[in-house]
Design a protein around this motif. Sequence first.
Motif, mmCIF file in Angstrom:
data_model
loop_
_atom_site.group_PDB
_atom_site.id
_atom_site.type_symbol
_atom_site.label_atom_id
_atom_site.label_comp_id
_atom_site.label_asym_id
_atom_site.label_seq_id
_atom_site.Cartn_x
_atom_site.Cartn_y
_atom_site.Cartn_z
ATOM 1 N N TYR A 127 -5.735 9.086 0.217
ATOM 2 C CA TYR A 127 -4.917 8.540 -0.864
ATOM 3 C C TYR A 127 -5.745 8.044 -2.048
ATOM 4 O O TYR A 127 -5.292 8.075 -3.184
ATOM 5 C CB TYR A 127 -4.004 7.420 -0.345
ATOM 6 C CG TYR A 127 -4.760 6.199 0.121
ATOM 7 C CD1 TYR A 127 -5.084 5.185 -0.753
ATOM 8 C CD2 TYR A 127 -5.170 6.088 1.453
ATOM 9 C CE1 TYR A 127 -5.789 4.069 -0.324
ATOM 10 C CE2 TYR A 127 -5.861 4.984 1.886
ATOM 11 C CZ TYR A 127 -6.175 3.977 0.996
ATOM 12 O OH TYR A 127 -6.881 2.890 1.425
ATOM 13 N N LEU A 173 -3.358 0.746 -6.912
ATOM 14 C CA LEU A 173 -3.833 1.268 -5.630
ATOM 15 C C LEU A 173 -5.362 1.313 -5.610
ATOM 16 O O LEU A 173 -5.993 0.888 -4.639
ATOM 17 C CB LEU A 173 -3.249 2.665 -5.389
ATOM 18 C CG LEU A 173 -3.446 3.273 -4.014
ATOM 19 C CD1 LEU A 173 -2.811 2.415 -2.928
ATOM 20 C CD2 LEU A 173 -2.848 4.682 -3.987
ATOM 21 N N ALA A 196 -5.152 8.909 -5.862
ATOM 22 C CA ALA A 196 -4.940 7.903 -6.908
ATOM 23 C C ALA A 196 -5.863 8.148 -8.104
ATOM 24 O O ALA A 196 -5.425 8.037 -9.252
ATOM 25 C CB ALA A 196 -5.165 6.505 -6.348
ATOM 26 N N ASN A 205 0.831 -1.197 0.000
ATOM 27 C CA ASN A 205 0.000 0.000 0.000
ATOM 28 C C ASN A 205 0.869 1.251 0.000
ATOM 29 O O ASN A 205 0.655 2.174 -0.803
ATOM 30 C CB ASN A 205 -0.946 -0.013 1.206
ATOM 31 C CG ASN A 205 -1.778 1.235 1.313
ATOM 32 O OD1 ASN A 205 -2.269 1.768 0.327
ATOM 33 N ND2 ASN A 205 -1.944 1.726 2.523
ATOM 34 N N TRP A 206 1.852 1.298 0.887
ATOM 35 C CA TRP A 206 2.705 2.479 0.962
ATOM 36 C C TRP A 206 3.595 2.627 -0.269
ATOM 37 O O TRP A 206 3.826 3.752 -0.736
ATOM 38 C CB TRP A 206 3.527 2.486 2.247
ATOM 39 C CG TRP A 206 2.728 3.112 3.342
ATOM 40 C CD1 TRP A 206 2.090 2.477 4.356
ATOM 41 C CD2 TRP A 206 2.436 4.507 3.477
ATOM 42 N NE1 TRP A 206 1.409 3.393 5.127
ATOM 43 C CE2 TRP A 206 1.610 4.649 4.610
ATOM 44 C CE3 TRP A 206 2.782 5.635 2.756
ATOM 45 C CZ2 TRP A 206 1.142 5.887 5.036
ATOM 46 C CZ3 TRP A 206 2.313 6.870 3.177
ATOM 47 C CH2 TRP A 206 1.504 6.991 4.305
ATOM 48 N N ARG A 255 1.631 4.183 -2.966
ATOM 49 C CA ARG A 255 1.352 5.589 -2.680
ATOM 50 C C ARG A 255 2.601 6.449 -2.865
ATOM 51 O O ARG A 255 2.548 7.541 -3.424
ATOM 52 C CB ARG A 255 0.818 5.734 -1.257
ATOM 53 C CG ARG A 255 -0.553 5.115 -1.082
ATOM 54 C CD ARG A 255 -0.928 4.923 0.354
ATOM 55 N NE ARG A 255 -1.169 6.190 1.031
ATOM 56 C CZ ARG A 255 -1.586 6.293 2.279
ATOM 57 N NH1 ARG A 255 -1.799 5.203 3.003
ATOM 58 N NH2 ARG A 255 -1.793 7.465 2.830
ATOM 59 N N LEU A 309 -1.912 11.564 -1.886
ATOM 60 C CA LEU A 309 -1.411 10.187 -1.812
ATOM 61 C C LEU A 309 -0.721 9.886 -0.486
ATOM 62 O O LEU A 309 -0.627 8.742 -0.079
ATOM 63 C CB LEU A 309 -0.450 9.907 -2.973
ATOM 64 C CG LEU A 309 -1.101 9.699 -4.334
ATOM 65 C CD1 LEU A 309 -0.045 9.714 -5.427
ATOM 66 C CD2 LEU A 309 -1.910 8.417 -4.373
ATOM 67 N N ALA A 353 3.673 9.525 -5.785
ATOM 68 C CA ALA A 353 3.812 10.812 -5.086
ATOM 69 C C ALA A 353 5.208 11.383 -5.325
ATOM 70 O O ALA A 353 5.357 12.567 -5.651
ATOM 71 C CB ALA A 353 3.539 10.638 -3.596
ATOM 72 N N CYS A 405 -1.082 3.986 -9.555
ATOM 73 C CA CYS A 405 -2.405 4.523 -9.201
ATOM 74 C C CYS A 405 -3.507 3.514 -9.516
ATOM 75 O O CYS A 405 -4.439 3.340 -8.735
ATOM 76 C CB CYS A 405 -2.660 5.852 -9.922
ATOM 77 S SG CYS A 405 -1.692 7.230 -9.278
#
Length: 134
Positions: free
Chosen positions: A69, A116, A73, A11-12, A15, A64, A19, A113
Amino acid sequence: MNKLNTRNILNWALRLIPAIIMLQTLYFKFTGAEESVYIFTRIGMEPWGRYVVGTTELLVGILLLTRWYGLGAILGLGTITGAIFFHLTVLGMEVQGDGGYLFILALTVFMACTLLILLHFKEVKNQLLSAIKK
């Protein structure tokens, strides 16, 4: 590593990657770097388009990195789709001898994106509905 930890790392990563890419390009857009001016001149959006896209990418980069977030996305996907469109129609995959670097960055943001949104569809949907209601 357990399943929850792996999901959190993914997940991170999904993101942070877009970003960082979008935020690092702001310097070039806002300072009128030669390559940015060239790109936006070619697509007929210089200088206003450069500022609008730069501002949008700033917003995406910030979103994000927050609990919003999902909105970042979605907005990032829309923004980068425009960049990919112009690479495929006006600019070409290689811009001023960059070896396709900007195009590859655009594809990377697009994929991050998209993944995500797909992996967190329920949360993204809720964030979008919440934003619309406000």
